[in-house]
Design a protein around this motif. Structure first.
Motif, short mmCIF file in Angstrom:
data_model
loop_
_atom_site.label_atom_id
_atom_site.label_comp_id
_atom_site.label_asym_id
_atom_site.label_seq_id
_atom_site.Cartn_x
_atom_site.Cartn_y
_atom_site.Cartn_z
N THR A 144 0.83 -1.23 0.01
CA THR A 144 0.08 -0.11 -0.21
C THR A 144 0.89 1.16 0.12
O THR A 144 0.51 2.14 -0.88
CB THR A 144 -0.84 0.02 1.42
N MET A 145 1.85 1.48 0.93
CA MET A 145 2.75 2.44 1.13
C MET A 145 3.47 2.63 -0.28
O MET A 145 3.66 3.68 -0.88
CB MET A 145 3.84 2.19 2.11
N ARG A 146 3.97 1.58 -0.99
CA ARG A 146 4.60 1.73 -2.43
C ARG A 146 3.48 2.11 -3.36
O ARG A 146 3.98 2.98 -4.41
CB ARG A 146 5.13 0.48 -2.71
N ALA A 147 2.23 1.72 -3.38
CA ALA A 147 1.21 2.31 -4.27
C ALA A 147 1.12 3.75 -4.02
O ALA A 147 1.00 4.37 -4.78
CB ALA A 147 -0.07 1.62 -3.97
N LEU A 148 1.17 4.20 -2.81
CA LEU A 148 1.22 5.88 -2.51
C LEU A 148 2.23 6.60 -2.98
O LEU A 148 2.05 7.71 -2.86
CB LEU A 148 0.84 5.82 -0.81
N GLY A 149 3.41 5.87 -3.27
CA GLY A 149 4.48 6.57 -3.56
C GLY A 149 5.74 6.37 -3.17
O GLY A 149 6.71 6.89 -3.71
N PHE A 150 5.86 5.59 -2.02
CA PHE A 150 7.07 5.29 -1.63
C PHE A 150 8.01 4.41 -2.46
O PHE A 150 7.54 3.45 -3.00
CB PHE A 150 6.87 4.64 -0.21
N ARG A 151 9.16 4.79 -2.69
CA ARG A 151 10.15 4.19 -3.66
C ARG A 151 10.51 2.96 -2.84
O ARG A 151 10.65 2.86 -1.62
CB ARG A 151 11.24 5.13 -4.02
N SER A 152 11.24 1.95 -3.70
CA SER A 152 11.66 0.53 -3.13
C SER A 152 12.80 0.90 -2.22
O SER A 152 13.05 0.52 -1.09
CB SER A 152 12.23 -0.24 -4.30
N LEU A 204 -3.32 -0.84 -13.78
CA LEU A 204 -2.48 -0.33 -14.99
C LEU A 204 -2.70 1.05 -15.05
O LEU A 204 -1.52 2.12 -15.27
CB LEU A 204 -2.97 -1.04 -16.57
N ILE A 205 -4.15 1.44 -14.88
CA ILE A 205 -4.12 3.02 -14.95
C ILE A 205 -3.66 3.74 -14.07
O ILE A 205 -2.94 4.83 -14.00
CB ILE A 205 -5.89 3.43 -15.00
N ALA A 206 -3.61 3.16 -12.35
CA ALA A 206 -2.92 3.57 -11.57
C ALA A 206 -1.49 3.59 -11.48
O ALA A 206 -0.74 4.16 -10.48
CB ALA A 206 -3.61 2.93 -10.08
N GLY A 207 -0.70 2.72 -12.39
CA GLY A 207 0.61 2.78 -12.45
C GLY A 207 1.26 2.05 -11.48
O GLY A 207 2.33 2.01 -11.15
N ILE A 208 0.46 1.06 -11.03
CA ILE A 208 1.26 -0.06 -9.94
C ILE A 208 1.23 -1.24 -10.73
O ILE A 208 1.76 -2.44 -10.33
CB ILE A 208 0.29 -0.36 -8.84
N ASP A 209 1.14 -1.41 -12.37
CA ASP A 209 1.27 -2.57 -12.62
C ASP A 209 1.74 -2.21 -14.02
O ASP A 209 1.39 -1.03 -14.61
CB ASP A 209 -0.06 -3.37 -12.78
N ARG A 210 2.26 -3.05 -14.70
CA ARG A 210 2.84 -2.31 -16.15
C ARG A 210 2.26 -3.38 -17.14
O ARG A 210 1.89 -4.65 -17.30
CB ARG A 210 4.40 -2.77 -16.31
N PRO A 211 1.96 -2.59 -18.41
CA PRO A 211 1.33 -3.51 -19.59
C PRO A 211 2.30 -4.10 -20.24
O PRO A 211 3.42 -3.77 -20.34
CB PRO A 211 0.59 -2.29 -20.39
N LEU A 263 8.58 4.92 -18.04
CA LEU A 263 8.95 5.39 -16.60
C LEU A 263 9.50 4.33 -15.92
O LEU A 263 9.09 3.11 -15.99
CB LEU A 263 7.82 5.79 -15.78
N ASN A 264 10.54 4.49 -15.13
CA ASN A 264 11.05 3.10 -14.46
C ASN A 264 10.42 3.22 -13.16
O ASN A 264 9.57 4.02 -12.80
CB ASN A 264 12.68 3.29 -14.31
N ASP A 265 10.75 2.21 -12.12
CA ASP A 265 9.90 1.87 -11.08
C ASP A 265 10.06 3.33 -10.09
O ASP A 265 8.88 3.59 -9.43
CB ASP A 265 10.51 0.72 -9.98
N ASP A 266 11.23 4.03 -10.03
CA ASP A 266 11.13 5.16 -9.08
C ASP A 266 10.39 6.19 -9.76
O ASP A 266 9.73 6.99 -8.85
CB ASP A 266 12.67 5.39 -8.88
N GLU A 267 10.49 6.56 -10.87
CA GLU A 267 9.91 7.50 -11.62
C GLU A 267 8.27 7.25 -11.64
O GLU A 267 7.55 8.31 -11.43
CB GLU A 267 10.19 7.78 -13.05
#
Lengths: 387, 240
Positions: free
Chosen positions: A291-299, B54-61, B76-80
């Motif tokens: 959840t925290m990562r979804a909110l924008g926390f980086r790995s 996918l829309i929320a950007g927590i999975d990749r197409p 975008l990479n994971d951090d971006e």
């Protein structure tokens, strides 16, 4: 700093588990600190201040046998010898067998010279030295020993030895403050009392301690002395004082390997316990982490937060363990030091403290890294499904 | 400024089981305007949650193009991607997913910790978000001290506190009773109508979907149809 609340709250999320983990860590640190300090204290015993320039001449068969004092005549002729003294273990008891401490018959003048560092000779008032040398019943005692029994200069101390079936009454002439507390747990008196009262001690001594002018000469001197007395009625064994002390310590077995092995076993056990605890603590937060990562926390941020938790846990364990060890070490030095002289110097050194802190930091990092790394890299969607 | 909030072109997503490719979404073309309120519907396994992820950007197409809130997410990479989410997306989950060791205030504050804001500004925004969901008086309560409806309201406050353009909600009423579900839906509708948030909602519940302006129906990973909702419930004005 803005994440400190989160780290602290997460750490104490399960108070009982955190408490038990901290406790097990602290017990390990406590054990390692004590064992390593014990090792350090025992090692220090074999390398006392002046011991590098001294060696002991004793009977080849056993250090409990006596040798002729006349052997000193040969030593006197050796140009590399600075000074020597003779001594004999007396094994005397003061009032009660429980009151055990090291006591020797010595040649007062040479003893003070050969053991000048241990007795801290320059600090002893000249009149006390003069009285000790003049009084055939005089003795010198260390400050720690005097404090233990409440002795002061001028007191009379009766010592009863079952080895010699003899009681001597000694006048305290010197109370010296040694460089180490263990050096102060000793009493030395004139060996002549012993030699005059015990027929088989006449002209005999337990050992001769020799002080060489140059430590480099010791091996050559030892070889020459032993060679000289080879094939005599009593052959000699000359060894450095460090080696002599080491031999005494080795009667306890290979303590160094033993201590290191126990320390390593404790470390491995606690690493497994901590790693399991951290893995469990992280695994049960899979959804929260995702959840925290979804909110924008980086790995990397997640990894740092979890590592901070692991390190904090280790530091708490380390702090508690060190505090316990210091308390016990201080008590051990006071209590055990009265029975075993070298235990009087038992302390947790700064090096051991540093070692314990480094070990626990490494434990924290090692035990947390793998589960934390995996949690921080796990696909978010997978983590959100894991309820 | 582009008026489209979500633009998907020929979007596809497959999973691999060993050497076997399992397609979940195929050839999705979709545009959701800024300020739109869309409900993704369909039977289990139709791919609606995958599409939302996918829309929320927590999975990749696996293929196709994905442009959300004016950014192409493909490169975008994971951090971006994490940085982009922290600025543009608010999440609402079926099980609220609040951090149990943080109280309501601290949970709402969580997304703001990722932004370069001072304590005072964070506080102002958190209090504002909590007032929008009418939970200011419970802000020191921990999740275990809140009802399910209150927890979801805290989650909604957390989703809007950083003022994202897009709010994604995966079965937001799935764990709530009818009364609390209705309150949560009304709240979402207000966020859409009065604060202009783009909302994409995944639901099985036709009643929940009726609050959206459009319902997108998925069938076996393919966009089946988009239906405009005409008879939406009338809302009392709530938010200021």
């Amino acid at each position: 700093m803005r994440f400190l609340t989160l780290v602290l709250r997460s750490l104490f999320r399960s108070k009982r588990r955190t408490f038990l983990t901290v406790l097990s860590l602290s017990v390990s640190v406590f054990l390692i600190a004590l064992l390593q300090s014990l090792l350090g204290t025992m090692d220090a015993l074999t390398t006392s201040t002046g011991s590098g320039t001294r060696f002991v001449v004793q009977d080849k068969a056993s250090f409990t046998n006596v040798i002729p004092q006349a052997y000193t005549n040969f030593l006197r002729q050796q140009p590399e010898v600075e000074r020597f003294t003779v001594l004999q273990w007396f094994g005397g008891e003061y009032k009660d067998p429980k009151n055990f401490f090291a006591n020797f018959g010595v040649d007062p003048e040479s003893y003070l010279q050969v053991y000048r560092e241990e007795a801290n000779l320059p600090s002893i008032p000249l009149e006390q030295v003069r009285d000790f040398l003049r009084d055939g019943n005089g003795c010198m005692v260390g400050r720690a020993l005097a404090d233990k029994f409440g002795w002061k200069v001028g007191d009379v101390v009766p010592l009863k030895s079952s080895i010699f079936n003899l009681t001597v009454r000694l006048n305290i002439r010197i109370i010296f403050a040694g460089l180490r507390k263990s050096d102060e747990m000793v009493l030395a008196f004139n060996i002549k009392q012993l030699q005059e009262a015990v027929p088989w001690m006449k002209g005999r001594v337990g050992a001769i301690t020799v002080r060489a002018k140059n430590p480099a000469d010791i091996p050559r001197l030892c070889e020459r002395i032993d060679h000289h007395f080879a094939n005599s009625a009593q052959e000699t064994l000359s060894i450095t004082e460090n080696a002599f002390n080491l031999n005494m310590m080795k009667l306890l077995g290979d303590y160094s390997t033993m201590v290191h092995s126990i320390s390593a076993a404790v470390l491995v056990a606690i690493l497994i316990v901590t790693a399991n605890t951290m893995a469990m603590a992280i695994r049960e937060r899979t959804t929260q982490i995702s959840t925290m990562r979804a909110l924008g926390f980086r790995s990397g941020q997640i990894l740092s937060l979890l590592m901070a938790e692991g390190l904090l846990l280790s530091l708490l364990g380390s702090g508690l363990g060190i505090a316990l060890a210091m308390g016990v070490a201080s008590a051990a030095a006071k209590v055990a030091g009265q029975i075993i002289p070298w235990m009087a110097d038992f302390i947790i050194t700064p090096e051991t403290l540093l070692l314990c802190v480094l070990i626990t930091l490494a434990l924290g990092l090692l035990s947390t890294f793998i589960p934390a790394y995996r949690a921080s890299r796990r696909p978010i969607t997978e983590g959100l499904r894991a309820l | 400024m582009d008026d489209v909030s979500v633009r998907l072109r020929n979007l596809a997503k497959s999973y691999w089981r060993g050497s076997l490719e399992i397609p979940v979404l195929t050839g999705i073309d979709l545009e959701i305007p800024r300020g739109g309120y869309y409900a993704l519907m369909g039977p289990s396994g139709s791919g609606k949650t995958t599409l939302l992820n996918l829309i929320a950007g927590i999975d990749r197409p696996s293929g196709g193009e994905l442009e959300v809130c004016g950014h192409s997410l493909n490169g975008l990479n994971d951090d971006e991607l994490a940085g982009w989410r922290s600025r543009n997306v608010g999440f609402i989950f079926q099980n609220y997913n609040l951090v149990p060791v943080l109280n309501a205030y601290e949970n709402v504050e969580l997304p703001l910790l990722l932004q370069d804001l001072g304590r005072a500004e964070r506080r102002e925004r958190v209090l504002h978000a909590l007032s929008l969901v009418n939970l200011t008086d419970r802000m020191r309560n921990y999740p275990r001290q809140l009802s399910g409806g209150q927890e979801q309201r805290v989650a909604i406050a957390r989703a809007i506190v950083h003022d994202p353009e897009l709010i994604v909600a995966d079965e937001p009423t799935g764990a709530l009773d009818a009364k609390n579900a209705e309150e949560a839906l009304i709240l979402l509708e207000h966020l859409n109508q009065e604060l202009g948030k783009t909302i994409v909602l995944v639901t099985h519940d036709p009643k929940a979907a009726s609050h959206a302006r459009f319902q997108i129906h998925l069938e076996k990973g393919v966009l089946d149809r988009t239906v405009e909702v005409h008879d939406r419930p009338v809302l009392p004005r709530l938010l200021t």
